[in-house]
Design a protein around this motif. Structure first.
Motif, PDB file in Angstrom:
ATOM      1  N   ALA A 126      -6.355   3.352   1.172  1.00 39.22           N
ATOM      2  CA  ALA A 126      -4.764   3.457   1.214  1.00 39.22           C
ATOM      3  C   ALA A 126      -4.281   1.998   1.522  1.00 39.22           C
ATOM      4  O   ALA A 126      -3.395   1.815   0.852  1.00 39.22           O
ATOM      5  CB  ALA A 126      -4.375   4.370   2.355  1.00 39.22           C
ATOM      6  N   ASP A 127      -4.832   1.260   2.028  1.00 36.08           N
ATOM      7  CA  ASP A 127      -4.492  -0.160   2.203  1.00 36.08           C
ATOM      8  C   ASP A 127      -4.377  -0.823   1.049  1.00 36.08           C
ATOM      9  O   ASP A 127      -3.548  -1.628   0.797  1.00 36.08           O
ATOM     10  CB  ASP A 127      -5.323  -1.138   3.372  1.00 36.08           C
ATOM     11  N   ALA A 128      -5.456  -0.716  -0.020  1.00 35.48           N
ATOM     12  CA  ALA A 128      -5.502  -1.269  -1.332  1.00 35.48           C
ATOM     13  C   ALA A 128      -4.320  -0.795  -1.911  1.00 35.48           C
ATOM     14  O   ALA A 128      -3.684  -1.308  -2.800  1.00 35.48           O
ATOM     15  CB  ALA A 128      -6.879  -0.918  -2.044  1.00 35.48           C
ATOM     16  N   ALA A 129      -3.972   0.624  -1.813  1.00 35.34           N
ATOM     17  CA  ALA A 129      -2.817   1.085  -2.698  1.00 35.34           C
ATOM     18  C   ALA A 129      -1.626   0.482  -2.309  1.00 35.34           C
ATOM     19  O   ALA A 129      -0.786  -0.095  -3.000  1.00 35.34           O
ATOM     20  CB  ALA A 129      -2.927   2.734  -2.499  1.00 35.34           C
ATOM     21  N   LEU A 130      -1.380   0.314  -0.918  1.00 40.35           N
ATOM     22  CA  LEU A 130      -0.080  -0.361  -0.411  1.00 40.35           C
ATOM     23  C   LEU A 130      -0.195  -1.914  -1.020  1.00 40.35           C
ATOM     24  O   LEU A 130       0.901  -2.108  -1.341  1.00 40.35           O
ATOM     25  CB  LEU A 130      -0.133  -0.217   1.157  1.00 40.35           C
TER      26      LEU A 130
END
Length: 115
Positions: free
Chosen positions: A58-62
């Protein structure tokens, strides 16, 4: 089985189908000058921007939303902008992680959406 060899777009299509089924009108693959937004959903008071990943984080997506400034086309609409990064696990065949932030009109993080 439906999920054997599923790609990110498979999960994206399922999410879009669910949103349409609930009566929403999400935009998929909305082009910007830097990339394409996976899902954008405009509501009366808030615009939601979703970036989906498969077997990532999810961090990569953000980070991608911030780096490519997916929020920019929505900054002058007078609405809150909520960004959500979600990761799907091909092993679990489900959402494994999701995070979100509420942004100011300039794109600065105001707060986390999910404590």
């Amino acid at each position: 089985m439906f999920f054997a060899g599923a790609k990110e777009r498979t999960y994206q299509a399922m999410l879009l189908s669910m949103l349409h089924g609930m009566g929403f009108d999400p935009l998929s693959e909305r082009s910007t000058n830097t990339a394409r937004i996976d899902v954008a959903l405009e509501m009366p008071k808030t615009t939601y921007i979703l970036e989906l990943k498969l077997d990532d984080s999810a961090d990569a997506a953000l980070r991608q939303i911030h780096q490519k400034e997916y929020f920019k086309p929505y900054t002058s609409k007078g609405k809150e902008i909520a960004i959500i990064g979600a990761n799907f696990s091909s092993e679990a065949r489900n959402v494994s992680e999701w995070k979100g932030e509420l942004l100011s009109e300039s794109g600065e993080k105001i707060r986390e959406l999910f404590p």
